[in-house]
Motif scaffolding. Structure first.
Motif, PDB file in Angstrom:
ATOM      1  N   TRP A 668       0.807  -1.216   0.000  1.00  0.00           N
ATOM      2  CA  TRP A 668       0.000   0.000   0.000  1.00  0.00           C
ATOM      3  C   TRP A 668       0.848   1.277   0.000  1.00  0.00           C
ATOM      4  O   TRP A 668       0.304   2.375   0.064  1.00  0.00           O
ATOM      5  CB  TRP A 668      -0.935   0.018   1.219  1.00  0.00           C
ATOM      6  CG  TRP A 668      -0.235  -0.249   2.536  1.00  0.00           C
ATOM      7  CD1 TRP A 668      -0.043  -1.451   3.137  1.00  0.00           C
ATOM      8  CD2 TRP A 668       0.380   0.732   3.388  1.00  0.00           C
ATOM      9  NE1 TRP A 668       0.648  -1.300   4.325  1.00  0.00           N
ATOM     10  CE2 TRP A 668       0.911   0.037   4.501  1.00  0.00           C
ATOM     11  CE3 TRP A 668       0.534   2.109   3.330  1.00  0.00           C
ATOM     12  CZ2 TRP A 668       1.576   0.677   5.541  1.00  0.00           C
ATOM     13  CZ3 TRP A 668       1.195   2.745   4.367  1.00  0.00           C
ATOM     14  CH2 TRP A 668       1.703   2.043   5.447  1.00  0.00           C
ATOM     15  N   TRP A 669       2.157   1.147  -0.097  1.00  0.00           N
ATOM     16  CA  TRP A 669       3.014   2.341  -0.012  1.00  0.00           C
ATOM     17  C   TRP A 669       4.186   2.199  -0.979  1.00  0.00           C
ATOM     18  O   TRP A 669       4.905   1.207  -0.971  1.00  0.00           O
ATOM     19  CB  TRP A 669       3.518   2.505   1.417  1.00  0.00           C
ATOM     20  CG  TRP A 669       4.212   3.832   1.666  1.00  0.00           C
ATOM     21  CD1 TRP A 669       4.175   4.947   0.895  1.00  0.00           C
ATOM     22  CD2 TRP A 669       5.046   4.149   2.780  1.00  0.00           C
ATOM     23  NE1 TRP A 669       4.902   5.954   1.455  1.00  0.00           N
ATOM     24  CE2 TRP A 669       5.465   5.503   2.610  1.00  0.00           C
ATOM     25  CE3 TRP A 669       5.480   3.447   3.903  1.00  0.00           C
ATOM     26  CZ2 TRP A 669       6.292   6.144   3.518  1.00  0.00           C
ATOM     27  CZ3 TRP A 669       6.300   4.087   4.818  1.00  0.00           C
ATOM     28  CH2 TRP A 669       6.696   5.427   4.621  1.00  0.00           C
ATOM     29  N   ARG A 670       4.359   3.214  -1.848  1.00  0.00           N
ATOM     30  CA  ARG A 670       5.475   3.245  -2.782  1.00  0.00           C
ATOM     31  C   ARG A 670       6.188   4.579  -2.657  1.00  0.00           C
ATOM     32  O   ARG A 670       5.555   5.641  -2.580  1.00  0.00           O
ATOM     33  CB  ARG A 670       4.974   3.056  -4.221  1.00  0.00           C
ATOM     34  CG  ARG A 670       4.404   1.679  -4.478  1.00  0.00           C
ATOM     35  CD  ARG A 670       4.066   1.500  -5.947  1.00  0.00           C
ATOM     36  NE  ARG A 670       2.960   2.331  -6.376  1.00  0.00           N
ATOM     37  CZ  ARG A 670       1.694   2.015  -6.195  1.00  0.00           C
ATOM     38  NH1 ARG A 670       1.376   0.903  -5.550  1.00  0.00           N
ATOM     39  NH2 ARG A 670       0.733   2.799  -6.643  1.00  0.00           N
ATOM     40  N   LEU A 671       7.510   4.529  -2.680  1.00  0.00           N
ATOM     41  CA  LEU A 671       8.332   5.728  -2.534  1.00  0.00           C
ATOM     42  C   LEU A 671       9.313   5.822  -3.704  1.00  0.00           C
ATOM     43  O   LEU A 671       9.973   4.844  -4.059  1.00  0.00           O
ATOM     44  CB  LEU A 671       9.127   5.685  -1.222  1.00  0.00           C
ATOM     45  CG  LEU A 671       8.346   5.870   0.082  1.00  0.00           C
ATOM     46  CD1 LEU A 671       9.246   5.533   1.274  1.00  0.00           C
ATOM     47  CD2 LEU A 671       7.819   7.289   0.203  1.00  0.00           C
ATOM     48  N   ASN A 672       9.416   7.016  -4.279  1.00  0.00           N
ATOM     49  CA  ASN A 672      10.419   7.304  -5.303  1.00  0.00           C
ATOM     50  C   ASN A 672      11.167   8.563  -4.886  1.00  0.00           C
ATOM     51  O   ASN A 672      10.564   9.527  -4.418  1.00  0.00           O
ATOM     52  CB  ASN A 672       9.769   7.552  -6.674  1.00  0.00           C
ATOM     53  CG  ASN A 672       9.007   6.355  -7.173  1.00  0.00           C
ATOM     54  OD1 ASN A 672       9.490   5.240  -7.098  1.00  0.00           O
ATOM     55  ND2 ASN A 672       7.811   6.574  -7.680  1.00  0.00           N
ATOM     56  N   MET A 702      10.940  14.005  -3.917  1.00  0.00           N
ATOM     57  CA  MET A 702      10.435  12.824  -3.234  1.00  0.00           C
ATOM     58  C   MET A 702       8.968  12.635  -3.591  1.00  0.00           C
ATOM     59  O   MET A 702       8.178  13.589  -3.507  1.00  0.00           O
ATOM     60  CB  MET A 702      10.581  12.964  -1.723  1.00  0.00           C
ATOM     61  CG  MET A 702       9.902  11.869  -0.905  1.00  0.00           C
ATOM     62  SD  MET A 702      10.672  10.234  -1.118  1.00  0.00           S
ATOM     63  CE  MET A 702      12.121  10.446  -0.085  1.00  0.00           C
ATOM     64  N   VAL A 703       8.607  11.426  -4.006  1.00  0.00           N
ATOM     65  CA  VAL A 703       7.227  11.101  -4.350  1.00  0.00           C
ATOM     66  C   VAL A 703       6.777   9.932  -3.475  1.00  0.00           C
ATOM     67  O   VAL A 703       7.420   8.881  -3.455  1.00  0.00           O
ATOM     68  CB  VAL A 703       7.084  10.723  -5.839  1.00  0.00           C
ATOM     69  CG1 VAL A 703       5.625  10.382  -6.154  1.00  0.00           C
ATOM     70  CG2 VAL A 703       7.573  11.853  -6.728  1.00  0.00           C
ATOM     71  N   SER A 704       5.683  10.143  -2.750  1.00  0.00           N
ATOM     72  CA  SER A 704       5.121   9.104  -1.892  1.00  0.00           C
ATOM     73  C   SER A 704       3.698   8.824  -2.348  1.00  0.00           C
ATOM     74  O   SER A 704       2.888   9.742  -2.496  1.00  0.00           O
ATOM     75  CB  SER A 704       5.114   9.568  -0.433  1.00  0.00           C
ATOM     76  OG  SER A 704       4.367   8.675   0.385  1.00  0.00           O
ATOM     77  N   GLY A 718       7.224  16.300  -3.193  1.00  0.00           N
ATOM     78  CA  GLY A 718       7.976  17.433  -2.656  1.00  0.00           C
ATOM     79  C   GLY A 718       9.218  17.681  -3.491  1.00  0.00           C
ATOM     80  O   GLY A 718       9.926  16.736  -3.862  1.00  0.00           O
ATOM     81  N   PHE A 719       9.475  18.953  -3.809  1.00  0.00           N
ATOM     82  CA  PHE A 719      10.635  19.309  -4.634  1.00  0.00           C
ATOM     83  C   PHE A 719      11.366  20.477  -3.990  1.00  0.00           C
ATOM     84  O   PHE A 719      10.739  21.450  -3.561  1.00  0.00           O
ATOM     85  CB  PHE A 719      10.187  19.691  -6.047  1.00  0.00           C
ATOM     86  CG  PHE A 719      11.304  20.177  -6.938  1.00  0.00           C
ATOM     87  CD1 PHE A 719      12.134  19.278  -7.574  1.00  0.00           C
ATOM     88  CD2 PHE A 719      11.536  21.530  -7.111  1.00  0.00           C
ATOM     89  CE1 PHE A 719      13.171  19.712  -8.388  1.00  0.00           C
ATOM     90  CE2 PHE A 719      12.561  21.987  -7.918  1.00  0.00           C
ATOM     91  CZ  PHE A 719      13.390  21.077  -8.554  1.00  0.00           C
ATOM     92  N   VAL A 737       5.452  21.887  -2.967  1.00  0.00           N
ATOM     93  CA  VAL A 737       4.804  20.626  -2.591  1.00  0.00           C
ATOM     94  C   VAL A 737       3.498  20.496  -3.363  1.00  0.00           C
ATOM     95  O   VAL A 737       2.706  21.444  -3.439  1.00  0.00           O
ATOM     96  CB  VAL A 737       4.515  20.571  -1.075  1.00  0.00           C
ATOM     97  CG1 VAL A 737       3.760  19.287  -0.716  1.00  0.00           C
ATOM     98  CG2 VAL A 737       5.815  20.661  -0.274  1.00  0.00           C
ATOM     99  N   ASN A 738       3.266  19.317  -3.957  1.00  0.00           N
ATOM    100  CA  ASN A 738       2.016  19.013  -4.651  1.00  0.00           C
ATOM    101  C   ASN A 738       1.321  17.850  -3.960  1.00  0.00           C
ATOM    102  O   ASN A 738       1.976  16.892  -3.520  1.00  0.00           O
ATOM    103  CB  ASN A 738       2.275  18.643  -6.118  1.00  0.00           C
ATOM    104  CG  ASN A 738       2.925  19.762  -6.893  1.00  0.00           C
ATOM    105  OD1 ASN A 738       2.833  20.925  -6.542  1.00  0.00           O
ATOM    106  ND2 ASN A 738       3.603  19.400  -7.969  1.00  0.00           N
ATOM    107  N   LEU A 739      -0.009  17.916  -3.890  1.00  0.00           N
ATOM    108  CA  LEU A 739      -0.815  16.850  -3.303  1.00  0.00           C
ATOM    109  C   LEU A 739      -1.833  16.356  -4.315  1.00  0.00           C
ATOM    110  O   LEU A 739      -2.329  17.138  -5.141  1.00  0.00           O
ATOM    111  CB  LEU A 739      -1.562  17.333  -2.065  1.00  0.00           C
ATOM    112  CG  LEU A 739      -0.786  17.583  -0.772  1.00  0.00           C
ATOM    113  CD1 LEU A 739      -1.753  17.997   0.325  1.00  0.00           C
ATOM    114  CD2 LEU A 739      -0.014  16.343  -0.357  1.00  0.00           C
ATOM    115  N   ALA A 740      -2.194  15.073  -4.242  1.00  0.00           N
ATOM    116  CA  ALA A 740      -3.215  14.534  -5.127  1.00  0.00           C
ATOM    117  C   ALA A 740      -3.921  13.366  -4.445  1.00  0.00           C
ATOM    118  O   ALA A 740      -3.292  12.579  -3.717  1.00  0.00           O
ATOM    119  CB  ALA A 740      -2.613  14.080  -6.445  1.00  0.00           C
ATOM    120  N   PHE A 741      -5.230  13.270  -4.682  1.00  0.00           N
ATOM    121  CA  PHE A 741      -6.034  12.162  -4.189  1.00  0.00           C
ATOM    122  C   PHE A 741      -6.831  11.594  -5.363  1.00  0.00           C
ATOM    123  O   PHE A 741      -7.336  12.345  -6.204  1.00  0.00           O
ATOM    124  CB  PHE A 741      -6.989  12.618  -3.080  1.00  0.00           C
ATOM    125  CG  PHE A 741      -6.298  13.148  -1.864  1.00  0.00           C
ATOM    126  CD1 PHE A 741      -5.965  12.291  -0.815  1.00  0.00           C
ATOM    127  CD2 PHE A 741      -5.969  14.481  -1.771  1.00  0.00           C
ATOM    128  CE1 PHE A 741      -5.309  12.784   0.306  1.00  0.00           C
ATOM    129  CE2 PHE A 741      -5.315  14.979  -0.655  1.00  0.00           C
ATOM    130  CZ  PHE A 741      -4.989  14.121   0.389  1.00  0.00           C
TER     131      PHE A 741
END
Length: 819
Positions: A668-672, A702-704, A718-719, A737-741
């Protein structure tokens, strides 16, 4: 930096020592290749399962990008199955393996009954890492839904996009942007604006190529970004519809359709968008005399209101002449209408900071852009796998017309008419020599013709009429024809691969300034060698080394000597005498995969001569733009103007280190994460002013992505761009910072997403620039925080791609270097 290099080399040696290479004498090799029976294309990620005669699984593997597999098994008799999602499984029973065994080419047929029922559980990662490049899959990034190509590139590892939309690769803005492997009208006359017009939904993936082979054009000292557009491959009729609404005003929709039969594949992508993008900037400037004493101050605040209507459509037909030959025709049309208002408030103070005068300068601009492009591709595959001939023809025409009215102490009008015609003829021939070697050659003709008519009209108070101000008006005709030949040879020897190539390019550049009847012609021929080496220690660990010689040709707006007119105190102008920049680039890469973690790193170095940098000078002018030899600093009609123009500095050395990581700690969690550290050392002098600089900077992203209860996906990006300093300027660090749902609805046929771009409204460039008699502190924000709601509906199509494809219109990579 020396200690950092030692640490990195130590890590590489340590990983190499720990490489797991099987040397068991009782093992033999089982090989083969899996293809699509209908299209004859290789099937990547097909599964090979080796079982005992009572069907107990012994071992297995997946195919690589060429559809090939290689498995080490003990001698014996096995049942072997080849499986791929939405295809019928093929079984080989009672296969005796007593030595090296080749199952040959295995053709799988589509399972029509299960094609529409299959649900893909395992997703491909957002970033695919190859030995010579990184591939960013746009469909997996929620934060760009409803966005543009500029937003897509701003999320790609190794790439950054500044607040003005300028694209950089590893901190270097001289990156070549291609579409489907070729120059395109989608990049337009003004690359920055055109990228903001191309919708993100039309893009399938972006390839980051930092060590291009001789197949690719030599333009772009930083490397190449190849934007691959969507083109469906599934049988039948399928597509998707997208609608977007946002704050500030952002409304649009797009449709992607595909219809495929046994003989033809029809595809189209069409979109419309209305956008209002408010922005702002400010500049506080201190002016000094030759002795360093303060003369006066000028503070400027500027607001931007930009409204734009954008329409894009692309239609194509791929016709299968035979089972090995196809012809593809594509038509592109892009239109944009913009209304921009720039309001500049200026306050002039004396040396005691007493207010002398207040100015208001309002520029109202209307701009119309239109691009039409036709392309034709012919691909002939021969009997032997990999033996092929590819022919490309492309013709495009772009027109940009704009007019602006500047309300000031002295009103002004300016008009710009640009027309660009581009023709491309290209051929590539690939000849396999045995199983592990390949020879290739090709040619390319890239013909460009650009006409720019720039008219500035000043206001005469005595006659109450506008007149042509010849200080600024000009007409330019720019022709640049590039002819190229290349050849390369590659071979794989066990775990070692090499690809050697050389490219010759002849550039014929003609510039005619019709206003003054001046002609500037240059013609030159250069050779560009390339070397790419690869060493695969095992399936999860590899090392690459690349060398290439590349160049940066000045673009037309760098050469055109017209002056910008938005501000009367900050002016940018071109330099008709600019020469190309030449760069020698070296890249050492290391890749390591673990079960849930992938690490890819590079050390790189670039040495450039004739490096192009922006130089800054200042002069005194009156309100009409005439130069004043004996200015009066206290006279409001006498203005000190700062002029920035590009020049060729002597040399620049750039070197750095970057890495990207992909980590899946849980389902359920991926990090780049990506990190890039770079340093540039510039050595040059202009007008007796030293431009020597030693600049160190870095950026990280960072992308979570987390799957929340209720199957809601949550992505955070986050950049951070670190501070930097040049010879005449310095820039502060910047965080965004960008957010998306995202949530699937209608039984996964629909997806609704909400994303917030620049959550904290901090995406601003804050900088300080210097000249011998000025110091300016500035802040610029091109676009304020944006909130977008996006809805996508798919028909006869699954959310995740059932059949991954590796081919597209043009621009391939060297397959032997794929990981």
């Amino acid at each position: 930096m020396r200690n950092l290099t030692i640490i990195i080399l130590f890590c590489l040696v340590t990983f190499s020592i720990n490489a797991n290479v099987s040397t068991l004498n009782d093992k033999v090799t089982l090989t083969g290749k899996v293809i699509d029976n209908e299209t004859k294309q290789a099937l990547e990620y097909a599964t090979i399962v080796v079982k005992t005669l009572d069907n107990k699984i012994i071992t297995g593997a997946i195919t690589d990008s060429k559809g090939e597999f290689e498995i080490q098994v003990s001698r014996g008799v096995y049942n072997i199955s080849i499986e791929f999602i939405s295809f019928k499984t093929k079984n080989f029973n009672n296969i005796k393996v007593s030595g090296a065994t080749d199952l040959g080419v295995i053709s799988l047929e589509v399972d029509a009954e299960t094609l529409n029922e299959v649900e893909v559980i395992a997703e491909k990662s957002t970033v695919e890492i190859r030995l010579d490049k990184k591939i960013y899959n746009v469909g997996k990034d929620m934060t760009v839904k409803g966005g543009t190509a500029s937003d897509v590139l701003d999320n790609v590892p190794s790439v950054s996009v500044d607040v003005e939309g300028n694209v950089s690769l590893r901190g270097n803005e001289n990156v070549r942007i291609l579409v489907n492997g070729k120059p395109s009208g989608l990049v337009g006359l003004s690359g920055t604006d055109a990228l903001r017009q191309l919708p993100a939904d039309a893009i399938e993936k972006v390839e980051v190529i930092t060590s291009p082979s001789a197949r690719y054009e030599a333009e772009g000292t930083a490397g190449i970004l190849n934007i691959v557009l969507r083109k469906g491959k599934a049988q039948g009729f399928n597509g998707s519809l997208t609608a977007t609404a946002g704050i500030p005003d952002n409304f649009g929709g797009s449709v992607n359709l595909n219809y495929r039969t046994n003989k033809a594949n029809y595809f189209t992508s069409t979109g419309y968008n209305y956008r209002n993008a408010p922005g702002n900037s400010k500049n506080n400037t201190t002016y000094f005399d030759d002795a360093g004493e303060i003369l006066n101050y000028r503070n400027e605040k500027r607001t931007y209101d930009r409204e734009n209507n954008r329409f894009n459509t692309r239609f194509g037909v791929e016709y299968f002449l035979t089972d090995k030959a196809s012809i593809t025709g594509t038509v592109l049309y892009r239109k944009s209408d913009g209304d921009d208002v720039s309001t500049n408030f200026s306050n002039l103070f004396n040396s005691n900071k007493d207010l002398i005068e207040t100015f208001e300068r309002i520029e109202t601009e209307k701009e119309n852009d239109e691009t039409t492009e036709y392309s034709l591709n012919f691909t002939q595959n021969f009997k032997n796998d990999g033996h092929k001939l590819i022919l490309d023809f492309q013709y495009g025409k772009s027109v940009e017309n704009s007019n602006a009215y500047i309300k000031d102490f002295n009103p002004e009008r300016n008009f710009t008419d640009e027309e660009s015609k581009d023709m491309l003829i290209k051929a590539d021939y690939v000849l396999p020599l045995g199983k592990d070697a390949q020879f290739e050659f090709g040619f390319k003709a890239d013909l460009n013709d650009l006409n720019t008519d720039y008219l500035v009209e000043s206001f005469n108070e005595e006659t109450n009429e506008f007149y042509n101000n010849t200080n600024f008006s000009n007409t330019l005709n720019f022709e640049q024809d590039i002819y190229a030949l290349y050849t390369q040879y590659g071979k794989k020897i066990d775990k070692f691969s090499y690809l050697l190539g050389i490219r010759m390019e002849t550039t014929d550049r003609k510039i005619n300034l019709l206003q003054t009847n001046e002609v500037f012609n240059k013609k030159f021929t250069e050779f560009f060698p390339t070397v790419n080496l690869g060493l695969e220690f095992n399936d999860s660990e590899s090392l690459t080394l690349g060398y290439s010689r590349r160049l940066r040709r000045p673009r037309s707006w760098f050469l055109n000597p017209f002056e910008s007119r938005t501000s009367e105190t900050y002016i940018r102008t071109g330099n008709i005498n600019l020469d190309p920049t030449y760069t020698n680039s070296f890249d050492l890469g290391f890749l390591k995969r673990w079960d849930k973690f992938t690490f890819n790193s590079s050390i790189y170095y670039q040495h450039a001569i004739n490096n192009i940098e922006m130089a800054q000078v200042d002069e005194w002018r009156d309100k009409e733009g005439n130069v004043i030899t004996n200015p009066d600093a206290q006279n409001p009609n006498h203005i000190k103007v700062i002029i920035r123009s590009p020049i060729n500095l002597s040399s620049q050395d750039r070197y750095g280190f970057e890495f990207t990581t992909n980590y899946n700690p849980f389902k359920w969690w991926r990090l780049n994460n990506s990190f890039n550290f770079f340093k540039s050392v510039t050595d040059g002098e202009f007008n007796n002013i030293s431009y020597d600089s030693d600049d160190v900077s870095w950026f990280t992203r960072m992308v979570s992505r987390v799957t929340l209860p209720g199957e809601i996906d949550w992505q955070t990006t986050g950049f951070y761009m670190g501070p930097s300093e040049g010879a005449q300027s310095k820039r502060e660090g910047m965080l965004s910072v960008n957010l998306a749902f995202s949530k699937d609805i209608f039984k996964e046929k629909g997806t609704i997403s909400l994303n917030v771009s620049d959550l904290f409204n901090t995406r601003k460039r804050k900088s300080t620039s210097y000249s011998p008699t000025t110091e300016s502190i500035g802040e610029f924000q091109w676009r304020e925080r944006q909130i977008l709601l996006n809805f996508t509906y798919r028909f006869n199509q699954k959310k995740k791609r059932e059949r991954p494809q590796n081919n597209y219109d043009g621009g391939g990579e060297e397959e032997m270097f794929k990981a």
